[in-house]
Design a protein around this motif. Structure first.
Motif, PDB file in Angstrom:
ATOM      1  N   LYS A  34       0.163   2.362  24.594  1.00 56.48           N
ATOM      2  CA  LYS A  34      -0.328   3.688  24.194  1.00 56.48           C
ATOM      3  C   LYS A  34       0.753   4.503  23.493  1.00 56.48           C
ATOM      4  O   LYS A  34       0.456   5.403  22.737  1.00 56.48           O
ATOM      5  N   GLU A  35       2.012   4.182  23.733  1.00 58.92           N
ATOM      6  CA  GLU A  35       3.113   4.935  23.131  1.00 58.92           C
ATOM      7  C   GLU A  35       3.458   4.444  21.721  1.00 58.92           C
ATOM      8  O   GLU A  35       4.225   5.082  21.010  1.00 58.92           O
ATOM      9  N   THR A  36       2.910   3.322  21.313  1.00 58.66           N
ATOM     10  CA  THR A  36       3.230   2.772  19.994  1.00 58.66           C
ATOM     11  C   THR A  36       2.715   3.715  18.912  1.00 58.66           C
ATOM     12  O   THR A  36       1.583   4.176  18.954  1.00 58.66           O
ATOM     13  N   LEU A  37       3.582   4.005  17.957  1.00 64.30           N
ATOM     14  CA  LEU A  37       3.240   4.921  16.870  1.00 64.30           C
ATOM     15  C   LEU A  37       2.858   4.151  15.609  1.00 64.30           C
ATOM     16  O   LEU A  37       3.289   3.016  15.406  1.00 64.30           O
ATOM     17  N   VAL A  38       2.065   4.800  14.789  1.00 62.39           N
ATOM     18  CA  VAL A  38       1.613   4.193  13.537  1.00 62.39           C
ATOM     19  C   VAL A  38       2.792   3.695  12.717  1.00 62.39           C
ATOM     20  O   VAL A  38       2.759   2.601  12.161  1.00 62.39           O
ATOM     21  N   ARG A  39       3.889   4.458  12.668  1.00 61.98           N
ATOM     22  CA  ARG A  39       5.032   4.083  11.827  1.00 61.98           C
ATOM     23  C   ARG A  39       5.665   2.759  12.249  1.00 61.98           C
ATOM     24  O   ARG A  39       6.316   2.101  11.461  1.00 61.98           O
ATOM     25  N   GLU A  40       5.482   2.369  13.514  1.00 64.69           N
ATOM     26  CA  GLU A  40       6.057   1.112  13.992  1.00 64.69           C
ATOM     27  C   GLU A  40       5.289  -0.099  13.475  1.00 64.69           C
ATOM     28  O   GLU A  40       5.818  -1.204  13.498  1.00 64.69           O
ATOM     29  N   ILE A  41       4.070   0.119  13.016  1.00 57.74           N
ATOM     30  CA  ILE A  41       3.219  -0.994  12.595  1.00 57.74           C
ATOM     31  C   ILE A  41       2.806  -0.906  11.135  1.00 57.74           C
ATOM     32  O   ILE A  41       2.542  -1.915  10.495  1.00 57.74           O
ATOM     33  N   MET A  42       2.818   0.292  10.563  1.00 58.76           N
ATOM     34  CA  MET A  42       2.306   0.457   9.189  1.00 58.76           C
ATOM     35  C   MET A  42       3.135  -0.318   8.166  1.00 58.76           C
ATOM     36  O   MET A  42       4.306  -0.614   8.378  1.00 58.76           O
ATOM     37  N   THR A  43       2.492  -0.611   7.069  1.00 53.20           N
ATOM     38  CA  THR A  43       3.167  -1.215   5.926  1.00 53.20           C
ATOM     39  C   THR A  43       3.772  -0.076   5.115  1.00 53.20           C
ATOM     40  O   THR A  43       3.047   0.810   4.663  1.00 53.20           O
ATOM     41  N   GLU A  44       5.069  -0.089   4.940  1.00 56.16           N
ATOM     42  CA  GLU A  44       5.742   1.019   4.257  1.00 56.16           C
ATOM     43  C   GLU A  44       5.838   0.824   2.752  1.00 56.16           C
ATOM     44  O   GLU A  44       5.754   1.777   1.996  1.00 56.16           O
ATOM     45  N   LYS A  45       6.047  -0.394   2.310  1.00 56.20           N
ATOM     46  CA  LYS A  45       6.154  -0.655   0.874  1.00 56.20           C
ATOM     47  C   LYS A  45       4.754  -0.905   0.334  1.00 56.20           C
ATOM     48  O   LYS A  45       4.302  -2.042   0.238  1.00 56.20           O
ATOM     49  N   VAL A  46       4.074   0.176   0.016  1.00 59.53           N
ATOM     50  CA  VAL A  46       2.668   0.107  -0.347  1.00 59.53           C
ATOM     51  C   VAL A  46       2.502  -0.099  -1.847  1.00 59.53           C
ATOM     52  O   VAL A  46       3.081   0.634  -2.647  1.00 59.53           O
ATOM     53  N   LEU A  47       1.706  -1.078  -2.204  1.00 58.96           N
ATOM     54  CA  LEU A  47       1.302  -1.230  -3.600  1.00 58.96           C
ATOM     55  C   LEU A  47       0.241  -0.183  -3.879  1.00 58.96           C
ATOM     56  O   LEU A  47      -0.516   0.192  -2.984  1.00 58.96           O
ATOM     57  N   TYR A  48       0.178   0.277  -5.103  1.00 61.57           N
ATOM     58  CA  TYR A  48      -0.857   1.237  -5.461  1.00 61.57           C
ATOM     59  C   TYR A  48      -1.307   0.957  -6.887  1.00 61.57           C
ATOM     60  O   TYR A  48      -0.689   0.190  -7.621  1.00 61.57           O
ATOM     61  N   VAL A  49      -2.414   1.562  -7.253  1.00 58.73           N
ATOM     62  CA  VAL A  49      -2.963   1.421  -8.594  1.00 58.73           C
ATOM     63  C   VAL A  49      -3.240   2.801  -9.155  1.00 58.73           C
ATOM     64  O   VAL A  49      -3.266   3.799  -8.429  1.00 58.73           O
ATOM     65  N   ARG A  50      -3.440   2.842 -10.448  1.00 54.67           N
ATOM     66  CA  ARG A  50      -3.744   4.096 -11.150  1.00 54.67           C
ATOM     67  C   ARG A  50      -5.245   4.173 -11.429  1.00 54.67           C
ATOM     68  O   ARG A  50      -5.910   3.150 -11.575  1.00 54.67           O
ATOM     69  N   PRO A  51      -5.788   5.373 -11.557  1.00 54.83           N
ATOM     70  CA  PRO A  51      -7.232   5.531 -11.756  1.00 54.83           C
ATOM     71  C   PRO A  51      -7.760   4.890 -13.045  1.00 54.83           C
ATOM     72  O   PRO A  51      -8.911   4.490 -13.105  1.00 54.83           O
ATOM     73  N   GLU A  52      -6.910   4.776 -14.062  1.00 51.56           N
ATOM     74  CA  GLU A  52      -7.375   4.215 -15.332  1.00 51.56           C
ATOM     75  C   GLU A  52      -7.412   2.688 -15.333  1.00 51.56           C
ATOM     76  O   GLU A  52      -7.957   2.072 -16.247  1.00 51.56           O
ATOM     77  N   GLN A  53      -6.856   2.062 -14.294  1.00 54.16           N
ATOM     78  CA  GLN A  53      -6.902   0.607 -14.224  1.00 54.16           C
ATOM     79  C   GLN A  53      -8.326   0.161 -13.919  1.00 54.16           C
ATOM     80  O   GLN A  53      -9.111   0.888 -13.305  1.00 54.16           O
ATOM     81  N   THR A  54      -8.646  -1.061 -14.321  1.00 53.94           N
ATOM     82  CA  THR A  54     -10.000  -1.566 -14.119  1.00 53.94           C
ATOM     83  C   THR A  54     -10.125  -2.213 -12.740  1.00 53.94           C
ATOM     84  O   THR A  54      -9.127  -2.540 -12.101  1.00 53.94           O
ATOM     85  N   THR A  55     -11.373  -2.403 -12.355  1.00 55.49           N
ATOM     86  CA  THR A  55     -11.630  -3.091 -11.093  1.00 55.49           C
ATOM     87  C   THR A  55     -11.074  -4.509 -11.152  1.00 55.49           C
ATOM     88  O   THR A  55     -10.576  -5.017 -10.146  1.00 55.49           O
TER      89      THR A  55
END
Length: 143
Positions: free
Chosen positions: A68-89
């Motif tokens: 119950k004490e585990t925090l999101v930051r201990e498990i989350m992926t920090e190096k997140v890939l992202y995309v831009r709105p103009e990119q296609t599906t």
């Protein structure tokens, strides 16, 4: 083929976010309530990472970080890939396949999150586009 902005505009829904300092269980409850596989971890209005069911299963359960004490930051992926709105599906699908990720935040030019796309969203869109093309072809053949 749609841009990610067009896809997000069709299903206006704010991305779900938690603080990296929230408990893992509060993040999991939020995900279950909204039937999503991932939430953004935001700090001071900025993207800090992604917390997904997959990360939790891999890091939390397998490495014994499911208290119950585990925090999101201990498990989350920090190096997140992202995309831009103009990119296609198709661009997003190619990136997700290549990098083996299931969720991509969509960031505008000011680095603000305007949405999240999942592999499920893109598969549904691809199926919808293919169904439309088949229907058009059937109409053409029938005429």
């Amino acid at each position: 083929m749609k841009t990610l902005k067009q896809l997000l505009d069709e299903r206006p829904r704010e991305p779900l976010a938690v603080s990296p300092d929230d408990s893992v269980f509060s993040a999991l409850e939020l995900m279950a309530k909204h039937d999503v596989g991932a939430v953004l971890a935001m700090r001071d209005g900025r993207l800090a990472g992604i917390f997904s069911e997959r990360d939790y299963a891999r890091k939390g359960i397998l490495f014994g970080k499911s208290s119950k004490e585990t925090l999101v930051r201990e498990i989350m992926t920090e190096k997140v890939l992202y995309v831009r709105p103009e990119q296609t599906t198709d661009d997003a699908m190619a990136l997700m396949t290549e990098r083996r990720v299931r969720h991509l935040p969509v960031l505008d030019t000011n680095q603000r999150v305007i949405g999240v796309v999942s592999i499920g969203d893109l598969v549904k869109e691809t199926i919808s586009e293919q169904a439309f093309l088949i229907q058009q072809l059937e109409q053409y053949i029938a005429s």
